[in-house]
Structure formats: structure tokens, C-alpha cells
Design an enzyme around this catalytic site. Structure first.
Site, short mmCIF file in Angstrom:
data_model
loop_
_atom_site.label_atom_id
_atom_site.label_comp_id
_atom_site.label_asym_id
_atom_site.label_seq_id
_atom_site.Cartn_x
_atom_site.Cartn_y
_atom_site.Cartn_z
N THR A 151 -15.97 -5.21 -26.94
CA THR A 151 -15.01 -4.12 -27.15
C THR A 151 -15.48 -2.93 -26.33
O THR A 151 -16.68 -2.69 -26.22
CB THR A 151 -14.94 -3.75 -28.64
OG1 THR A 151 -14.23 -4.77 -29.32
CG2 THR A 151 -14.28 -2.41 -28.90
N ASP A 182 -10.09 -2.24 -36.36
CA ASP A 182 -10.38 -0.82 -36.55
C ASP A 182 -10.05 0.00 -35.30
O ASP A 182 -9.85 1.21 -35.39
CB ASP A 182 -11.86 -0.63 -36.87
CG ASP A 182 -12.77 -1.17 -35.77
OD1 ASP A 182 -12.54 -2.32 -35.32
OD2 ASP A 182 -13.68 -0.44 -35.34
N THR A 202 -17.81 -0.34 -32.24
CA THR A 202 -17.66 -1.76 -31.97
C THR A 202 -18.46 -2.53 -33.00
O THR A 202 -19.52 -2.09 -33.45
CB THR A 202 -18.10 -2.15 -30.54
OG1 THR A 202 -17.91 -3.56 -30.37
CG2 THR A 202 -19.55 -1.80 -30.27
#
Ligand code: ASP
Length: 217
Positions: A151, A182, A202
Site C-alpha cells: 500500500t 481503511d 499500511t
């Protein structure tokens, strides 16, 4: 490795904005775009595949000066989801747009659109195959460290002291269809507030949502 070169490119892209007296908001967007375009990270091109072998991408961006924020989730056709998040911040009557409506919004905004297979890399196809084979044979084994990361996010502070944060992700390999992490949730994966801090998370998104991690840190 090439992934490190692309990280350096991302830093330079952000730095170019900041050193030209640009905003932290523009800097984090510029940095994340570079990482979305790189095949080595789990965002944009190179993003994780879900259980249906599809990409559903999440991204967000937040301006610490105004607390303005924009995000998209479960999008499939936007080449750079973080640019769409920025367009939501700037021009939508919303903080978070989802799914096909978010794709349509981005298209109407004139953003670059792609076929879903643009995001697919051989590495992600292989990773999905391995995870699904493992589950089919009942071996509940952890993913490798390499597969758990990727991420992308950026935080910046500009010459005026303003902060910003941005995050972009494909989620995780074999995630459920429709699962939103999220990344696009302000306060969970992303948060920025001048005088406090700028955060991009992350890791396992469900935990960050439940703990309101980016806000509560
Ligand atoms: N936080 C991301 C998500 O849950 C995944 C990650 O950072 O690896 O969507």
C-alpha cells in the site's frame, strides 16, 4: 531494485512541488501518483486482486490546513485513484464516493480511465493463485512479508507549515468482493491536521478502522 528507484522518484515528485512553493496537498498527490504508476506497489498498476480476480481500489487525500478531504473506494477504472480522491476533495459534494458512481464521477471530471486489466501484473495473478490454493488445501498459513506490503502513502509539510496526507491501495490479495479497507476512511487510514501531524497507514485495514488509527495515534 527498481522499487527503490520508484520510491526515490516519488520523493522527487513531491519535493519538486514543495521546492516550487507548492502545497503539501499537491506534493502528497504527486508522490502517490508515481507509486500508483509503478508495478511494484499495491496501488494502481500492480494492485492486489480480490477473491473474484478483480481489482477494487481505494484512495484518499486530506488537507491539514482546512481539514478538507476526498476519497474513493472500490473503484475499477480510474488510472490514478488518488487523483480521483483529490477531485472529490475539490469538486464533489461528498467526502467519499464509492464504486461505479465514483468511476463515473472521475470520467466526468476528465480523468484518465483504463480497462481493469491495466492494473493487473503477473506477480498479483501468481499471488492470488498461491493464496487460493493454500486456502483450498486448508493450510492457514501467513502470507509472505513481501505479499503483505505495498500500500502506498505520502505525508508532507509545505513551506507555509501546512500538512497533508494521501493513501492509495488495492487492499490485500484475495480480499472479499466489495470489501473496503481503511485507506479511504478519513481518521482510519489517512489523517492530516496542521499543528498535529499527517498520517498514512499500511497494514491490516480492519484493525485501523476499529481503532480509528490515523486519528487516534
Ligand atoms: N491497509 C490496506 C487495506 O487494508 C492494506 C495494506 O496496507 O496492506 O486495505
Amino acid at each position: 531494485s527498481e522499487s527503490r528507484l520508484h520510491l526515490a522518484d516519488a520523493l522527487r515528485a513531491g519535493w519538486r512541488v514543495l521546492s516550487a512553493d507548492g502545497s503539501a496537498l499537491d506534493a502528497v498527490q504527486a508522490a502517490v501518483v508515481v507509486l500508483e504508476d509503478s508495478p511494484h506497489f499495491n496501488a494502481g498498476h500492480g494492485a492486489a486482486l480480490n477473491e473474484a480476480s478483480e481489482h477494487e481500489l481505494d484512495a484518499s487525500i486530506m488537507d491539514g490546513a482546512s481539514l478538507a478531504a476526498g476519497a474513493v473506494c472500490a473503484v475499477r477504472r480510474i488510472r490514478n485513484p488518488v487523483i480521483a480522491a483529490r477531485a472529490v476533495l475539490d469538486r464533489a459534494q461528498a467526502v467519499l464516493l464509492a464504486g461505479t458512481a465514483a468511476d463515473d464521477f472521475a470520467e466526468r471530471q476528465g480523468l484518465a480511465m483504463v480497462q481493469p486489466d491495466y492494473f493487473t501484473t503477473q506477480r498479483r495473478v501468481e499471488a492470488l493463485r498461491v493464496v487460493q490454493a493454500r486456502m483450498a488445501s486448508g493450510i492457514a498459513q501467513q502470507s509472505s512479508e513481501a505479499e503483505k506490503h505495498g500500500t502506498v502513502g505520502a505525508v508532507a509539510r509545505d513551506i507555509h507549515g501546512h500538512l497533508a496526507a494521501a493513501t492509495s491501495t488495492g487492499g490485500f490479495n484475495n480480499k472479499p468482493s466489495g470489501r473496503v479497507g481503511d485507506g479511504p476512511i478519513i481518521g482510519a487510514g489517512t489523517y492530516a491536521k496542521d499543528g498535529a501531524c499527517a498520517v498514512s497507514c499500511t497494514g491490516q485495514g480492519e484493525i485501523f478502522i476499529r481503532r480509528v488509527a490515523a486519528y487516534g495515534l
